[in-house]
Design a protein around this motif. Structure first.
Motif, short mmCIF file in Angstrom:
data_model
loop_
_atom_site.label_atom_id
_atom_site.label_comp_id
_atom_site.label_asym_id
_atom_site.label_seq_id
_atom_site.Cartn_x
_atom_site.Cartn_y
_atom_site.Cartn_z
N ARG A 235 0.82 -1.22 0.00
CA ARG A 235 0.00 0.00 0.00
C ARG A 235 0.85 1.26 0.00
NH1 ARG A 235 -4.02 -1.51 4.55
NH2 ARG A 235 -2.48 -0.29 5.69
N HIS A 236 1.98 1.21 0.70
CA HIS A 236 2.84 2.39 0.84
C HIS A 236 3.45 2.80 -0.50
CE1 HIS A 236 5.70 5.19 2.64
NE2 HIS A 236 6.64 4.63 1.91
N ASP A 239 0.60 2.62 -6.51
CA ASP A 239 -0.52 3.45 -6.97
C ASP A 239 -1.81 2.64 -6.99
OD1 ASP A 239 1.05 5.89 -7.79
OD2 ASP A 239 2.01 4.40 -9.06
N SER A 255 -4.77 2.09 -4.44
CA SER A 255 -4.27 1.68 -3.13
C SER A 255 -5.16 2.19 -1.99
CB SER A 255 -2.84 2.17 -2.96
OG SER A 255 -2.30 1.78 -1.72
N ASP A 256 -5.55 3.45 -2.05
CA ASP A 256 -6.37 4.02 -0.98
C ASP A 256 -7.74 3.35 -0.91
OD1 ASP A 256 -4.31 5.71 -0.37
OD2 ASP A 256 -5.15 7.45 -1.41
N SER A 257 -8.31 3.05 -2.07
CA SER A 257 -9.63 2.41 -2.09
C SER A 257 -9.56 0.99 -1.53
CB SER A 257 -10.18 2.38 -3.52
OG SER A 257 -10.33 3.69 -4.03
N ARG A 259 -7.56 0.01 0.72
CA ARG A 259 -7.42 0.14 2.17
C ARG A 259 -8.74 0.52 2.83
NH1 ARG A 259 -4.26 5.15 3.25
NH2 ARG A 259 -6.32 6.01 2.73
N ASP A 260 -9.44 1.49 2.26
CA ASP A 260 -10.62 2.04 2.91
C ASP A 260 -11.88 1.22 2.68
OD1 ASP A 260 -8.99 4.12 3.77
OD2 ASP A 260 -9.49 5.40 2.05
#
Length: 341
Positions: A235-236, A239, A255-257, A259-260
């Protein structure tokens, strides 16, 4: 619980949000025959119909449990192993079809960073010989010009160029991985497959290597396929993230999606196992525990391969294989009940 309505048939390789795909993987299959006996040889379904696209300049993270086929997929993409079937396109060149000098010249722009910095470096060669070997193999440079190129790339990866006459055993694990990165970088490639490049390193060194790879990407406009089993590391640096389970891609998204709001139950399970730095939040979380063991890749479950362990599995999951299709803009999942866990 009801299955979601059918979406337009948009595959990861036809994703309209990716404007300039550098690498496209279409229905890629890699099977390994094993054993033998009265009833013929068994087959390991290491990679079983994978579709992927990687945009120029991005990092696509590939994550999954050990043995799910991540490393095999990476090796087949760079042609270290032949595909059983399917296609790998690099700048619209089908790497599964080209041979000879055309393949050789194409592979000059495709490099790989290996997992184990202790095993991937020849202990009988000096660092200078290791890093300059690709230059000699492709006839790019020799003599003083090659020496200058080696010294330049060693500076770029954070190594003292005066160490070119030393041997791999004289370096730490993190330094050896930097040598491996220098060897991959010396030919000025466009695309690099990084096969778990930090999993064999101490946690403090992992961050240094990840930061180095991010710096190199922005400096040289590199495209990465970053393979790992640690979702927090993926994730870090990534993209977008592709999640693999038992030879198949089950989810792809930013990546953000991921995670969330993971869409696939398996991704949700992986996310629940990633520690949270806040001790209060960590204490309040409830990890999702899977039932049973991961099935054998020799005899994977029919239809959805995750249904034998899935906490929301329904009868349709063992009867109809869910396609990897777009559920939201730029997000793909192979699940009849995506987002319902």
């Amino acid at each position: 619980m009801t299955a979601q309505p059918a979406q337009p048939s948009i595959t990861p390789t036809s994703d309209p949000t990716l404007k300039t795909p550098l690498v496209r993987v279409e229905n890629l299959v890699k099977h390994f025959p094993v054993g033998g006996g009265l009833f013929g040889r068994a087959v390991v379904h290491a990679v079983d119909g994978v579709d992927l696209a990687i945009a120029a300049g991005e990092t696509l993270g590939l994550v999954g449990e050990s043995g799910c086929g991540k490393s095999t997929l990476g090796r087949v993409i760079v042609r270290l192993q032949p595909a059983t079937s399917g296609h790998v396109y690099f700048e619209d060149i089908d790497l599964t079809k080209v041979r000879g000098e055309k393949l050789r010249r194409t592979r000059q722009r495709i490099q790989m960073i290996f997992q184990d910095p202790y095993a991937s470096l020849n202990p009988r060669m000096t660092v200078g010989d290791i890093v300059s070997e690709p230059l000699r193999n492709f006839g790019v440079a020799k003599g003083r010009k090659a020496e200058q190129k080696v010294q330049e790339v060693m500076r770029v990866v954070g190594l003292n160029p005066n160490f070119v006459n030393r041997y791999p055993h004289e370096f730490s694990g993190g330094q050896r991985q930097r040598i491996g990165i220098a060897r991959a970088l010396v030919l000025n490639p466009t695309f690099i497959v990084a096969d778990e490049p930090v999993s064999a390193l101490d946690v403090s060194i992992q961050a240094q290597i990840v930061n180095l790879m991010e710096d190199l990407q922005s400096r040289f406009n590199l495209t990465f396929l970053f393979i790992a089993h640690d979702l927090s590391v993926v994730r870090h640096i990534s993209d977008r993230v592709a999640v693999m389970y038992l030879g198949k891609i089950v989810e792809i998204g930013p990546s953000d999606s991921i995670r969330d709001k993971p869409l696939h139950p398996y991704t949700k399970v992986l996310e629940s196992s990633v520690p949270v730095p806040d001790p209060d939040l960590e204490a309040a979380r409830k990890p999702i525990l899977l039932k049973g063991e991961i099935p054998s890749p020799v005899n994977p479950p029919q239809a959805c391969r995750f249904h034998t362990r899935c906490p929301i599995a329904q009868p349709i999951c063992s009867e109809v294989e869910p396609p990897l299709e777009m559920k939201e803009t730029g997000r793909f999942a192979a699940c009849h009940f995506a987002g319902q866990l």
